[in-house]
Enzyme design. Structure first.
Site, PDB file in Angstrom:
ATOM      1  N   GLU A 390       0.778  -1.224   0.000  1.00 56.58           N
ATOM      2  CA  GLU A 390       0.000   0.000   0.000  1.00 56.58           C
ATOM      3  C   GLU A 390       0.812   1.277   0.000  1.00 56.58           C
ATOM      4  O   GLU A 390       0.345   2.308   0.503  1.00 56.58           O
ATOM      5  CB  GLU A 390      -0.914   0.009   1.228  1.00 56.58           C
ATOM      6  CG  GLU A 390      -0.189   0.041   2.587  1.00 56.58           C
ATOM      7  CD  GLU A 390       0.087  -1.329   3.193  1.00 56.58           C
ATOM      8  OE1 GLU A 390       0.323  -1.407   4.410  1.00 56.58           O
ATOM      9  OE2 GLU A 390       0.067  -2.323   2.437  1.00 56.58           O
ATOM     10  N   HIS A 423      -8.339  -3.456  -0.599  1.00 63.43           N
ATOM     11  CA  HIS A 423      -7.499  -3.657   0.597  1.00 63.43           C
ATOM     12  C   HIS A 423      -6.399  -2.602   0.654  1.00 63.43           C
ATOM     13  O   HIS A 423      -6.184  -1.954   1.692  1.00 63.43           O
ATOM     14  CB  HIS A 423      -6.894  -5.059   0.538  1.00 63.43           C
ATOM     15  CG  HIS A 423      -6.064  -5.432   1.721  1.00 63.43           C
ATOM     16  ND1 HIS A 423      -6.476  -6.341   2.674  1.00 63.43           N
ATOM     17  CD2 HIS A 423      -4.819  -5.043   2.113  1.00 63.43           C
ATOM     18  CE1 HIS A 423      -5.536  -6.473   3.595  1.00 63.43           C
ATOM     19  NE2 HIS A 423      -4.514  -5.695   3.264  1.00 63.43           N
ATOM     20  N   GLU A 424      -5.705  -2.429  -0.459  1.00 65.07           N
ATOM     21  CA  GLU A 424      -4.587  -1.468  -0.471  1.00 65.07           C
ATOM     22  C   GLU A 424      -5.080  -0.030  -0.377  1.00 65.07           C
ATOM     23  O   GLU A 424      -4.444   0.805   0.277  1.00 65.07           O
ATOM     24  CB  GLU A 424      -3.739  -1.673  -1.732  1.00 65.07           C
ATOM     25  CG  GLU A 424      -3.224  -3.088  -1.935  1.00 65.07           C
ATOM     26  CD  GLU A 424      -2.577  -3.679  -0.697  1.00 65.07           C
ATOM     27  OE1 GLU A 424      -1.881  -2.949   0.024  1.00 65.07           O
ATOM     28  OE2 GLU A 424      -2.771  -4.884  -0.442  1.00 65.07           O
TER      29      GLU A 424
END
Length: 1243
Positions: A390, A423-424
Site C-alpha cells: 500500500e 485492501h490497499e
C-alpha cells in the site's frame, strides 16, 4: 499489505535489552514540541485535533513555520561505472585496492549529486535535510546489480546524546562520507566513531560533543547497496520479451526493509517528510510516491534525474517506494490513476483502471476524508513476494492481483483484483494516514484493510455477495487459525524483524477484520462508520494505538445512544489482548423453558493441556433467534456474556419442540455448541423443505461449527455429520464452501483407513453432490451469477478428484480439444483448473509438456497461475519429480515467488504424497544446497508433507529417511527438528484412531444400498447341506452372470455369515473373454457387503461372470438357510429350510440381495439319499456323486423369469407330500402329519 501468511506463529515476549528498537533520543523530521491553540502538542508526527483534515494538510504545506517542515530527500541514480567497481564488497576494502582512485572519483561524483541544486520549494528554503541515494540503471543490464546512494536526514534531538543510531542492512557505507552538521550554525561535528550492529541492523554514529535538545542536525551518509532477487528492500525483477530478459528495480519495504535501500529510522512511528530523486538511463523511467517535479539530464553519463515532489505529510519509511522500469501505463481519463505494467500487458489493466476510482470514491464516502495525494500509480511487478503493498501514491502488486483479461481470467481472478485493490486503498486511511505506533498494533492496519477489502468491494460489485463471502473466507478461516495453542493476540509485543514478520498472520488480518465486523454490528453500522470517520480525522498524519480507536467509537456511541449498554474498550480489550476465542455452550431446560450459556476458550484439541495459565474470558455479544421467530436480521447484541461470567441465563422464548440458534449471520467471533436435543432439532429442520428459512450464513456457520467442535472432541461426530445430510438439498456456494472445508480434513484422514473406507466416504459425499451438480451442470451459462461460476468450479473439482466418470470425461474431452486447437479453442476460465488437472491426471508426458509450454509462453499471469496450480496433478512420478525439481533449479522458468504453489500442487493429490516423499529422499541435498545450505529448507518440506500424510506407512517412511539419510548428513538438532515436524502427521493419525471408526460407522449407516452400476442377470447356485453330526455347515458355489450399466472398478454384493474362499474367486469378461484380477477384498460386516476392488474397470454394456466358493452355517434362528428338526421315536430328525425375506438370501449364497435386482436362477442341491430337496422349480435331473455315492445331486430347472433373491427358497428333509389329483399342488410335511394337510390341498 496483502501477503501469504500461515497464522501459526509462536511468539515470545522480546528481551528488552536485545530488542532492535531504536533509542528514543533523535527523531527524523520532528521539531521541538510546541503548544497549539487547541492545547495539543504539535510536531510533524502530530496534527491538530480540530478542523477538517484536508485543510490541516494544506496548512502544513502552505504554512511552513507551523511545523518547521523537516523532510528527507532520496537521490537514486542508476550508476554507469564498471562491473569491477560495482561488485566490490565494501568501499573500505576497495580503498585498499589498486583501483582506489576510480572509487574515489565515483564517491566524489555521488557527493556532487547529493549537493545538486533542486527545484525551489518552501520546504527546501526552510530545510536542507536530504536523503540521497544514487544508482545506475546500466547495472540492471550489465549483471552488476548494485546501487550507490547518499542520504541526508534532518534530526530533531529529544534527549541529549553524543550518538545517532539509524537502521542499515545489506548496505556498504562509505565511512569517509558520514557527517553530522549542526544546522543552527552550519558547523560539522567531529565524528569519533562508526559502529555497525549487523544483528539488529543498527548503524551508530558517535560525535565529539553532545547533541543539544531542541536543536536540529543533519546526518549525511553515502553508501552502496545491492539489488537482490529476494523481493525485499530495493530489489531487481525481470520479464522476458522474446529471448531478451528485461530488468527492472522495485521496492518492498514493509515491515523492515527500507533500511536495505537507505539508512533510516525504520520504525512505523518515526514518520518524516520525504523528497526523492532517481537517476535513470535512456529507455527507463522512474516512479515514486509523488509526481515528478522536474527532470534534469546529466549529459556526461547520460543519466536523466527524476526529481519527485516532496510528500505533503510525514510518511513512515515502510511506505516509501520507487520503481525503475520500461513499463507502459494505462491511465484514467483524468490522468489521476495509472496502472503500469509490461508493454504486452497494458490492455490487461483495463478492469483495474475502471474499478479503482469507484473503490476510492466508496472509501472516501465511508470515511468522510478525501484521498489527498496528487496521483495514484499502481504497478504490476513480475516478482513480488507480498500480494500487494500500500505505498503512498505508488501501490505495487503481483501481476495476477492487478491484471485481468475477460475470457482468459477467472471470475475469482476478477474478484481478487477488486478486493486486493480495495485492501490497499483502505490502507491509505488505515496504516498510511493513521499509522501504528509500533508493529504490535499491526492489526489496526490489516484488520481494517481486510474489513474494507470485502465490504467496500461489495458496495461496488454488488452482485458478488462479498458480504457473504467474508464469513467463510475471513471469519471461519480465522476461527480455525486462532484455535491453535500457538496463536497470538491481535495486539502482541514484537521486537526483531523476524518477530515482526511473524505477525503478518491470519490473526492480524482475518481475525482483526472479523472482530471489527463484530463491533460494527454491536454499535450498528452507522454509529460505527461515524466513529471510524472521527478516528481518522482526529489521528490523521499521526500514529495511533488501539485505545485511540476505542475512544473514538465510544464517543460516537455515547453521542448517539442515550444509555450505552457496553464500553467499547472494555469489550475490545478482551478480544485484542487475548489470543483465541470462546465456544459458547447453549444448554436448554426444555421443561422449564430456561436457556443457559457458558463460555470457555475453544482449542482445536480440547483435551490438550493449556500452554499457559491465563484465565481466558471475553465480553461476548449474544444474538439469537428461534424457529418461530426466524429473525436473522437483528445482529446487534440482545444480551452480553461478560468477561467476569463463566455462564449466564438467557431469556429465549422458544417452545420445547423448536430450535434456537445463536450468533446471527456469524457476526460474533465465537463458536456455538448446543445440547443434543437442540442439535437434533436444527438437523431435522435443515433436512426439511424449510431449510432456506435459516439464513445462508447461519447454514454455513452450523456446518463449520459442527465440524470443528467434533474435531476438537466437543461434539459427537454422528451429530455433526447429521447436519451434512441436508446438503443433498443445498445449492448455495457459501454453505458448500464451509462444508467442503470440513470434509476436506475428513477426506485426507480417512484415506489412511483403507481403500474401501475411503471409497465408502466418497460415496456418501457423491450422493450429497447429486442435486447441486444437477443444478449447476458442467457447462457455464450466460445467466450464471458470480458465485454460481465459483461454485461450479468447487463442485466439479471434488467430482473429478473423486474420478466421477461424467466429470472426468468432460474434462479430458475439453483438454484434448484444447491440445488439438490451442490458439482458438475456448474453455471457460472458471473451468480451466478442472480441465487442466484432469487432462494431466489421465494423460501422459505429451499432455504435461503441452501445459508446461503453455505456462512458459503465455502472456497472462492469471493463466500461468492456474497452470502452476495443476501441473502436479499428474499420476506419473517422473513428471511430478520434474515439476518439483523446478524449485531447486536456477532459470527453471518458475519464479521464486511461485515456488510455494508447486509442492501443494503435487501432494494435494492422493498419489502425490508418495511422489513428494520420494522426491525428498532423492533430492534433499540439492534442496539444502539450492537454498544457501539452509537445513531449514529440508525441515520445511518435511513439515509441509507432514500436513498431508494419511497413513502410518508414510510416517514410517519419512522417519526412516530421517534416521538413515538425514542423520548421516546433519547434526542432532536438524534431525530432531525434522522429527518434530512430523508431529502434525502423528497427531492426525491419533485423531484417526480416535474418531475414524465412529465416522465410518455413521457413514455406512446412511446407505445400505448396493451400487447401481451392476445388475445380475443369472445365478447358478450349488449347495451341499450337512445335517449330520454337530457341524451344521453347508458348502456352496455361486456363478453369477452380471450386466454392467456404469463403468466401475469394483463389485459389491451381499454376504452374511458365510465364508468366501478368497483364493478361488474368479471373475471373467464374457464379452471380450478376459480375466479380471481382484486387487483387494473387503468385508463390510455392518452392511453385510463383500467388496472386490478390481485392477481394471468393468465397462458399461459388457457382461461378466463371477464365480465364488464359500461355506455357510445352518443356524437355529429361522433365517437364511437354517436348520430345524422334529422328533420321531425319540430321535431328532434334522432338516434345512430357508427364510430369505427381507434380507437373508445373502446367508445362503453371495448375491445382489435387493428386491429390485431380479435375475433368473438355477439351483443344484446335493443331499443324502435318504432325504430329498425342494426348490422354486421342479427337478430337471438327479445325479449321483462319483466320490460320495450316498450323495445325490438334484438339478432344478431354471426359473422362466427374473426373481428377487428374497423369493428364492429350498428345503432339504425327509418329509412326505400330499398332492392334488393333477400333481400340480403338493404339501410337504413329516410323515405322521400327512393327514393334516388335506384341507390345505383342498383349499
Amino acid at each position: 499489505m496483502t501477503g501469504n501468511y500461515n497464522g501459526k506463529t509462536t511468539l515470545s515476549r522480546p528481551d528488552r535489552d536485545s530488542s532492535p528498537i531504536l533509542p528514543a533520543i533523535t527523531k527524523p523530521g520532528t521539531v521541538q514540541s510546541q503548544k497549539s491553540d487547541a492545547g495539543y502538542l504539535v510536531s510533524t508526527n502530530q496534527i491538530l485535533n480540530t478542523g477538517p483534515l484536508f485543510s490541516l494538510l494544506l496548512n502544513s504545506i502552505s504554512s511552513p513555520r507551523r511545523y518547521k517542515c523537516s523532510w528527507s530527500m532520496i537521490f537514486l541514480q542508476y550508476d554507469f561505472l564498471t562491473v569491477v567497481l560495482l561488485t566490490i564488497t565494501s568501499a573500505q576494502a576497495f580503498r585498499n585496492s589498486s583501483q582506489s582512485d576510480s572509487l574515489r572519483n565515483r564517491l566524489r561524483y555521488i557527493r556532487r549529486l547529493s549537493r545538486m541544486k533542486q527545484p525551489n520549494t518552501d520546504c527546501q528554503r526552510r530545510s536542507s535535510q536530504t536523503v540521497t541515494s544514487s544508482r545506475s540503471s546500466r547495472n540492471l543490464d550489465d549483471g552488476n546489480f548494485t546501487f550507490v546512494g547518499a542520504v541526508e536526514i534532518t534530526l530533531n534531538v529529544t534527549n541529549a546524546t553524543n550518538s545517532i543510531t539509524v537502521h542499515a542492512n545489506d548496505l556498504e557505507i562509505d565511512d569517509e562520507s558520514v557527517s553530522v552538521r549542526r544546522l543552527t550554525d552550519e558547523v560539522d561535528l567531529v565524528v569519533l566513531g562508526l559502529s555497525p550492529d549487523t544483528g539488529r541492523h543498527f548503524f551508530t554514529v558517535t560525535v565529539a560533543e553532545s547533541l543539544v535538545v531542541g536543536q536540529q542536525y543533519r546526518l549525511r551518509i553515502n553508501y552502496t547497496g545491492h539489488l537482490r532477487e529476494d523481493m525485499g528492500g530495493f530489489y531487481r525483477s525481470y520479464y522476458n520479451v522474446g529471448t531478451e530478459k528485461r530488468w527492472l528495480a522495485s521496492t518492498q519495504f514493509q515491515p523492515t526493509s527500507a533500511r536495505r535501500a537507505f539508512p533510516c529510522f525504520d520504525e512505523p512511528g518515526l514518520k518524516a517528510i520525504f523528497k526523492v530523486s532517481i537517476g535513470v538511463d535512456s529507455g527507463r523511467h522512474a516512479l515514486a510516491n509523488m509526481p515528478v517535479e522536474s527532470i534534469n539530464v546529466d549529459a556526461e553519463p547520460g543519466i536523466a534525474w527524476h526529481h519527485f515532489q516532496e510528500t505533503p505529510m510525514p510518511i513512515s519509511t515502510y511506505l516509501i517506494a520507487f520503481v525503475v522500469s520500461d513499463f507502459s501505463n494505462l491511465s484514467s481519463s483524468d490522468g489521476f490513476y495509472s496502472t503500469w505494467q509490461r508493454e504486452a500487458a497494458v490492455e490487461q489493466a483495463q478492469y483495474s483502471i475502471e474499478v479503482t476510482p469507484r473503490l476510492m470514491r466508496a472509501l472516501e464516502a465511508y470515511t468522510g476524508q478525501e484521498y489527498f495525494l496528487p496521483k495514484l500509480d499502481q504497478v504490476a511487478v513480475p516478482d513480488f513476494d507480498a500480494g500487494a503493498m500500500e505505498n503512498w501514491g505508488l501501490i505495487t502488486y503481483r501481476e495476477q492481483l492487478i491484471l485481468y483479461v475477460e475470457g482468459v481470467s477467472r471470475a475469482m481472478d476478477k474478484q481478487n483484483v477488486a478486493t486486493i485493490i480495495a485492501h490497499e486503498l483502505a490502507h491509505k486511511w488505515f496504516g498510511n494516514l493513521v499509522s501504528p505506533k509500533w508493529w504490535k498494533y499491526l492489526w489496526l492496519n490489516e484488520g481494517f484493510a481486510t474489513f474494507f477489502e470485502y465490504f467496500t468491494t461489495a458496495s461496488v460489485e454488488t452482485s458478488w455477495r462479498l458480504d457473504h463471502q467474508f464469513v467463510p473466507y475471513a471469519v471461519q478461516s480465522a476461527l480455525a487459525s486462532d484455535s491453535l495453542q500457538s496463536s497470538h493476540p491481535m495486539t502482541v509485543d514484537v521486537g526483531s524483524p523476524n518477530e515482526i514478520s511473524s505477525i503478518f498472520s491470519t490473526v492480524s488480518y482475518s481475525k482483526a477484520g472479523s472482530v471489527i465486523r463484530m463491533i460494527e454490528h454491536c454499535l450498528t453500522p452507522e454509529i460505527f462508520r461515524q466513529g471510524i470517520s472521527q478516528y481518522v480525522a482526529t489521528h490523521g498524519n499521526q500514529t495511533a494505538e488501539p485505545d485511540y480507536l476505542f475512544r473514538a467509537l465510544q464517543e460516537q456511541y455515547e453521542n448517539e445512544v442515550e444509555s450505552p449498554e457496553f464500553d467499547v474498550k472494555t469489550v475490545l480489550d478482551t478480544w485484542s489482548t487475548q489470543k483465541g476465542y470462546p465456544v459458547i455452550t447453549v444448554t436448554r431446560n426444555y421443561s422449564q423453558g430456561q436457556t443457559t450459556v457458558r463460555q470457555e476458550r475453544f482449542l482445536r484439541n480440547m483435551s490438550e493441556s493449556p500452554t499457559d495459565t491465563h484465565d481466558y474470558k471475553w465480553w461476548v455479544p449474544l444474538t439469537y433467534t428461534t424457529q418461530s421467530q426466524l429473525d436473522f436480521n437483528t445482529t446487534a447484541a440482545k444480551t452480553w456474556l461478560e468477561a467476569s461470567q463463566d455462564s449466564s441465563l438467557v431469556n429465549v422464548s422458544a417452545a420445547s419442540n423448536e430450535w434456537i440458534l445463536f450468533n446471527i449471520q456469524e457476526t460474533g467471533f465465537y463458536r456455538v455448541n448446543y445440547d443434543a436435543r437442540n442439535w437434533d432439532l436444527l438437523a431435522n429442520y435443515l433436512n426439511s423443505d424449510s431449510f432456506t428459512n435459516i439464513h445462508v450464513l447461519n447454514r454455513a456457520q452450523l456446518l463449520d461449527d459442527a465440524f470443528n467442535l467434533a474435531r476438537a472432541g466437543v461434539l459427537n461426530y454422528g451429530t455433526a455429520l447429521s447436519l451434512t445430510k441436508y446438503l443433498a438439498r443445498e445449492t448455495d456456494y457459501i454453505p458448500w464452501y464451509s462444508a467442503l472445508t470440513g470434509f476436506n480434513y475428513l477426506d485426507r484422514r480417512i484415506r489412511g483407513m483403507s481403500e474401501y473406507g475411503h471409497h465408502t466416504f466418497k460415496k456418501y459425499l457423491l450422493r450429497l453432490f447429486e442435486n447441486v451438480n444437477d443444478t449447476l451442470g458442467f457447462e457455464e451459462q450466460e445467466t450464471d451469477n458470480h458465485t454460481t461460476k465459483i461454485n461450479r468450479n468447487l463442485i466439479m473439482s471434488w467430482l473429478c478428484n473423486y474420478e466421477v466418470k461424467s466429470c472426468t470425461d468432460y474434462a479430458t474431452r475439453e483438454f484434448a480439444a484444447l491440445m488439438n486447437n490451442p490458439d482458438s479453442y475456448y474453455i471457460s476460465p472458471n473451468l480451466k483448473s478442472v480441465v487442466y488437472c484432469n487432462g494431466l491426471r489421465f494423460g501422459g508426458e505429451e499432455e504435461w509438456d503441452f501445459l508446461w509450454n503453455r505456462y512458459l509462453n503465455h502472456n497472462v499471469n492469471t493463466e500461468q497461475v492456474i497452470i502452476l496450480g495443476v501441473l502436479g496433478c499428474t499420476k506419473n512420478e517422473t513428471l511430478a519429480h520434474r515439476y518439483l525439481r523446478t524449485t531447486i533449479t536456477a532459470e527453471s522458468g518458475v519464479r521464486s515467488q511461485d515456488y510455494y504453489r508447486i509442492y501443494p500442487s503435487v501432494y494435494n493429490n492422493p498419489y502425490g504424497v508418495e511422489h513428494a516423499i520420494s522426491f525428498l529422499e532423492e533430492n534433499y541435498l540439492n534442496i539444502y544446497e539450492y537454498n544457501n545450505n539452509s537445513s531449514s529448507s529440508i525441515i520445511s518440506v518435511i513439515s509441509d508433507i507432514s500436513g498431508v500424510i494419511s497413513t502410518q506407512e508414510q510416517v514410517d517412511r519419512v522417519k526412516a529417511f530421517i534416521a538413515n539419510e538425514l542423520s548421516q548428513e546433519f547434526d542432532f538438532n536438524v534431525t530432531t527438528s525434522a522429527l518434530n515436524s512430523l508431529s502434525t502427521a502423528e497427531n492426525n493419525l491419533l485423531w484417526l484412531n480416535t474418531y475414524g471408526s465412529t465416522i465410518m460407522t455413521w457413514i455406512k449407516q446412511q446407505d445400505y444400498r448396493l451400487p447401481t452400476g451392476i445388475v445380475p442377470d443369472n445365478y447358478y447356485v450349488v449347495l451341499k447341506p450337512n445335517l449330520d453330526g454337530d457341524t451344521f455347515q453347508f458348502e456352496g458355489r455361486v456363478n453369477i452372470l452380471i450386466n454392467v450399466t456404469e463403468n466401475t472398478d469394483r463389485i459389491t454384493l451381499h454376504a452374511d455369515d458365510i465364508e468366501i474362499d478368497n483364493t478361488t474367486i474368479d471373475i471373467q469378461s464374457i464379452t471380450v473373454s478376459a480375466h479380471i484380477v481382484v486387487e483387494t477384498i473387503t468385508y463390510d460386516s455392518l452392511r453385510q457387503f463383500y467388496d472386490f476392488k478390481l485392477d481394471q474397470e468393468l465397462v458399461a454394456g459388457r457382461r461378466y461372470r463371477i464365480l465364488l466358493f464359500y461355506k455357510g452355517y445352518h443356524r437355529e434362528d429361522m433365517s437364511g438357510f437354517y436348520r430345524s428338526y422334529y422328533e420321531k421315536d425319540n430321535e431328532r430328525r434334522w432338516l434345512a429350510s430357508t427364510q430369505f425375506q427381507p434380507a437373508s438370501a445373502r446367508r445362503a449364497f453371495p448375491c445382489f440381495d435387493e428386491p429390485g435386482l431380479k435375475a433368473k436362477f438355477r439351483v443344484t442341491i446335493g443331499r443324502t439319499n435318504d432325504t430329498h430337496a425342494l426348490s422354486n422349480m421342479p427337478v430337471q435331473s438327479t445325479t449321483i456323486d462319483e466320490l460320495e455315492p450316498n450323495i445325490e445331486w438334484d438339478h432344478f430347472q431354471e426359473t422362466p423369469m427374473p426373481i428377487s433373491t428374497y423369493l428364492i427358497a429350498f428345503v432339504v428333509s425327509d418329509f412326505v407330500n400330499l398332492s392334488s389329483s393333477d400333481g400340480f399342488y403338493s404339501t410337504w410335511q413329516r410323515a405322521d402329519a400327512i393327514s393334516q394337510a388335506q384341507y390345505s390341498i383342498d383349499v
